[in-house]
Design an enzyme around this catalytic site. Structure first.
Site, mmCIF file in Angstrom:
data_model
loop_
_atom_site.group_PDB
_atom_site.id
_atom_site.type_symbol
_atom_site.label_atom_id
_atom_site.label_comp_id
_atom_site.label_asym_id
_atom_site.label_seq_id
_atom_site.Cartn_x
_atom_site.Cartn_y
_atom_site.Cartn_z
ATOM 1 C CB SER A 151 -2.409 -17.534 -8.926
ATOM 2 O OG SER A 151 -1.485 -16.491 -8.751
ATOM 3 C CE LYS A 202 -6.169 0.060 -3.715
ATOM 4 N NZ LYS A 202 -4.763 0.443 -3.927
ATOM 5 C CB ILE A 235 -4.175 -7.169 -2.001
ATOM 6 C CG1 ILE A 235 -5.355 -6.409 -1.382
ATOM 7 C CG2 ILE A 235 -4.576 -7.793 -3.337
ATOM 8 C CD1 ILE A 235 -4.975 -5.546 -0.202
ATOM 9 C CG ASP A 263 -1.831 0.379 -6.041
ATOM 10 O OD1 ASP A 263 -2.596 -0.231 -6.807
ATOM 11 O OD2 ASP A 263 -1.591 -0.013 -4.876
#
Length: 307
Positions: free
Chosen positions: A35, A90, A13, A168
């Site tokens: 990361s 989200k 994403i 999700d």
């Protein structure tokens, strides 16, 4: 003023949506990434954690948190405590308690926290909300079926506790209906299909109800192949409204209109406005419905799933 932003989490994403949106917005400059898997991005400093980023002394104003939801609270809380504005992919956290704690931290630190419900920025959503505001809702259906192997290839976190499974993507539909339908949606019943070798559902069927008692049926499934289905239909006393393609295409009794995909650019524009206004927006309405489904739903074991 240019907002110096760091991207936390460099998964699919982040590459597909966040990096292009940041690059396209003149108010943001990407100054670092972090990361946990060691992934980096050419041209900017990379770190393995938000703690390492903060300790580096690099000048940062904000972070966009694109990690799996299970660790979002820790990452976001660290950023907020260091006075950084936070945009959250989200769902905003792994639990409602974590989301509430982030709101409190942002208020204490006097910085912005923003739950980025990207589907609310789809082209047809605002007009759909306005059209429904003056009409009586009679019933509705949500069909949100997609291929998990296409959209979440090899992402094991989605099947773990807190990963939400089919919710999700399903939460995108819930983010739209909680935006366009007046009043509070209630969950009346739910059935969750959980593969025998996983911890999160691969499919779910929900029975929702508007504040006026109109039924809304939702069908979520991660096993769809071929064309994907991201559709919402609302029947009213003034005709039927349809949102297709995840909210990009709106059909009303007078015809159909569609728009280009501007969801993530719109999110970053909203994030910039919130920062400028010294405000936050961490709406948990879609997340509450998911939590209610896990709390009230019947869990049915289904065939094992292998990615």
């Amino acid at each position: 003023m240019t907002i110096r932003i760091a991207l936390i989490g460099l998964g699919k994403i982040a590459h597909d949506q966040h990096l292009p949106a940041i690059a396209a917005h003149p108010g943001f400059t990407l100054v670092a990434t972090a990361s946990a898997d060691g992934a980096t991005l050419g041209g900017v400093p990379g770190f393995d954690s938000v703690e390492a980023l903060v300790a580096s002394g690099i000048a940062v104003d904000a972070v966009a948190v694109c990690t799996p939801p299970q660790v979002r609270h820790r990452v976001a809380a660290t950023a907020l405590r260091h006075g950084l504005h936070v945009l959250l992919e989200k769902p905003p956290a792994a639990s409602l308690t974590e989301a509430a704690a982030l709101t409190a931290l942002a208020e204490e630190a006097k910085v912005t926290v923003f739950a980025a419900w990207h589907s609310r920025c789809a082209a047809g959503v605002a007009e759909a909300r306005d059209w429904l505001a003056s009409r009586t809702i009679e019933r509705g259906t949500i069909t949100w079926r997609e291929d998990v192997r296409v959209w979440h290839p090899g992402q094991q976190w989605i099947w773990q506790p807190g990963g939400l499974g089919v919710f999700d993507p399903g939460i995108n539909a819930l983010s739209i209906v909680t935006e366009i339908l007046p009043g509070t949606l209630l969950l009346r019943d739910a059935e969750l299909e959980v593969p025998s070798n996983r911890h999160a559902p691969i499919a779910a069927r929900l029975t929702l109800e508007t504040g006026c008692g109109a039924p809304i049926a939702a069908d979520f499934d991660f096993r769809q192949t071929g064309p994907q289905s991201w559709d919402i239909e609302i029947e009213t006393d003034g005709g039927t409204l349809r949102l297709a393609r995840g909210g990009a295409e709106l059909t009303l009794p007078d015809g159909t209109r569609s728009g280009e995909d501007r969801e993530y650019p719109a999110l970053y524009a909203q994030f910039a406005r919130l920062i400028a206004a010294g405000a936050s927006d961490l709406d948990t309405a879609p997340f509450r419905l998911v939590a209610d489904a896990f709390l009230r739903g019947r869990h049915c074991v289904t065939d094992p799933f292998e990615d």
